[in-house]
Design an enzyme around this catalytic site. Sequence first.
Site, PDB file in Angstrom:
ATOM      1  N   TYR A  11     -29.439  12.559  -4.028  1.00  0.00           N
ATOM      2  CA  TYR A  11     -29.570  14.020  -3.931  1.00  0.00           C
ATOM      3  C   TYR A  11     -28.224  14.694  -4.191  1.00  0.00           C
ATOM      4  CZ  TYR A  11     -30.868  18.557  -1.842  1.00  0.00           C
ATOM      5  OH  TYR A  11     -31.104  19.896  -1.604  1.00  0.00           O
ATOM      6  N   ASP A  12     -27.185  14.252  -3.438  1.00  0.00           N
ATOM      7  CA  ASP A  12     -25.879  14.930  -3.511  1.00  0.00           C
ATOM      8  C   ASP A  12     -25.276  14.820  -4.917  1.00  0.00           C
ATOM      9  OD1 ASP A  12     -26.501  14.763  -0.834  1.00  0.00           O
ATOM     10  OD2 ASP A  12     -24.520  14.096  -0.186  1.00  0.00           O
ATOM     11  N   ASN A  52     -28.519  25.084   4.820  1.00  0.00           N
ATOM     12  CA  ASN A  52     -29.808  24.819   5.505  1.00  0.00           C
ATOM     13  C   ASN A  52     -30.640  26.088   5.697  1.00  0.00           C
ATOM     14  OD1 ASN A  52     -27.758  22.725   6.268  1.00  0.00           O
ATOM     15  ND2 ASN A  52     -29.585  21.777   7.161  1.00  0.00           N
ATOM     16  N   VAL A  79     -35.357  21.772  11.755  1.00  0.00           N
ATOM     17  CA  VAL A  79     -36.015  22.927  12.388  1.00  0.00           C
ATOM     18  C   VAL A  79     -37.518  22.673  12.509  1.00  0.00           C
ATOM     19  CG1 VAL A  79     -36.529  25.383  12.172  1.00  0.00           C
ATOM     20  CG2 VAL A  79     -34.241  24.554  11.617  1.00  0.00           C
ATOM     21  N   ASN A 129     -39.086  19.752  12.405  1.00  0.00           N
ATOM     22  CA  ASN A 129     -39.323  18.637  13.332  1.00  0.00           C
ATOM     23  C   ASN A 129     -39.319  19.107  14.780  1.00  0.00           C
ATOM     24  OD1 ASN A 129     -39.625  16.578  11.507  1.00  0.00           O
ATOM     25  ND2 ASN A 129     -37.905  15.360  12.246  1.00  0.00           N
ATOM     26  N   ARG A 159     -24.956  22.540  12.058  1.00  0.00           N
ATOM     27  CA  ARG A 159     -25.498  23.107  10.829  1.00  0.00           C
ATOM     28  C   ARG A 159     -25.541  24.627  11.008  1.00  0.00           C
ATOM     29  NH1 ARG A 159     -24.916  18.476   9.777  1.00  0.00           N
ATOM     30  NH2 ARG A 159     -26.267  17.072   8.594  1.00  0.00           N
ATOM     31  N   GLN A 161     -20.424  18.328  10.232  1.00  0.00           N
ATOM     32  CA  GLN A 161     -20.313  19.783  10.428  1.00  0.00           C
ATOM     33  C   GLN A 161     -20.611  20.497   9.115  1.00  0.00           C
ATOM     34  OE1 GLN A 161     -16.257  20.563  11.579  1.00  0.00           O
ATOM     35  NE2 GLN A 161     -15.404  19.445   9.862  1.00  0.00           N
ATOM     36  N   ARG A 162     -21.124  21.704   9.247  1.00  0.00           N
ATOM     37  CA  ARG A 162     -21.406  22.468   8.031  1.00  0.00           C
ATOM     38  C   ARG A 162     -21.520  23.952   8.370  1.00  0.00           C
ATOM     39  NH1 ARG A 162     -26.483  20.440   5.335  1.00  0.00           N
ATOM     40  NH2 ARG A 162     -25.173  18.818   4.470  1.00  0.00           N
TER      41      ARG A 162
END
Length: 312
Positions: A146-147, A175, A189, A191, A212, A277-278
């Site tokens: 993906y990345d 996100n 979220v 889930n 996030r 972290q993001r």
Amino acid sequence: MKRKRVLVTGGAGFIGSHLCEKLLEKGNDVVCMDNLFTGQKDNIRHLMDNPYFEFIRHDILEDVYVECDQIYNLACPASPIHYQYDPIKTGKTSVIGALHTLGLAKRCHARILQASTSEVYGDPEIHPQPESYRGCVNPNGIRSCYDEGKRMAETLFFDYKRQHGVDIKVIRIFNTYGPRMRSDDGRVVSNFIVQALRGQDITIYGDGKQTRSFCYVDDLVEGMMRMMNSRDGFTGPVNLGNPGEFTMLELAEMVIRMTGSKSKIIYMPLPQDDPTQRKPVIDLAKKELDWEPTVALEDGLVKTIEYFKSVI
Ligand code: NAD
Ligand code: UDP
């Protein structure tokens, strides 16, 4: 008024369906293309009677021939469990999907927007993340399909601009959550809300201290459309996200409180390469697009919880 012909790849997905809806509201002629891998007809059923809306079931790995003025390229599974289900296809979808939509943009002289991602920053050493940060990405881990696929897609977008003068726009989405996420989507979220509503254990991966920043889908779609219609020559990449930052433990506690659930929190192993972290720096979006999120996490969660109550 001349209606713009707008192609949305991945248009039956979570974000894509909200985008199609808003584009129709603004008077565009919308073609939604999707292979329904993670997207669902139910997401766009309410649009099917609109004569300015068409759905094409099509895989972006095949050539695309649609006359259009604008292209939003969203086709790509976004949830880790879905993009890791067939990682080779995920890589192909990002790269070949970019080639096919860029080729189409070149032929039609269409403006094209790529839905890139905060994942291009990987597990970031710089916090919060500005667009100038080049990232810390594992090239051969389980998230790499993906990345790295999204990173290569960005490369192709800028090469098509340099080599062929294609009119590109690149956004990096952080996100995003809201109604029409799948209940089996697997992202945090959906889930937590589904687990809380069903009275199941809330599954925190790792110690829950990873962070996030969550953006409500309506805010994101507004930013996407502003980017598509931004001034000539402004290509981005531009971060689109909500700078509010939460730990997964804080999110779990918020969802339990807001749903009045009796669910308990349990801890499970942290998946490989899960970013610690993001948080986006959104100064560029503020300056160029006059955009910033307006929906606080708690308000967006109210709407998302209502949605999941109606579908599960
Ligand atoms: P989603 O999985 O709901 O939507 C993706 C859509 O693409 C689905 O409808 C799926 O069926 C379709 N698709 C997948 N492979 C395809 C293929 N080969 N051909 C045609 N269609 C295909 O996910 P989403 O959250 O709506 O994400 C939409 C886009 O935004 C994705 O490109 C994703 O990478 C990007 N993005 C999303 C987030 C987020 O938090 N939601 C964050 C960063 C980037
Ligand atoms: N996560 C979690 N429990 C879940 C699903 C996800 O604790 O049931 C964590 C996950 O490990 C990550 C964060 O929540 O640290 C966000 O995960 P998500 O899959 O939503 O998005 P991404 O990791 O791609 O940002």
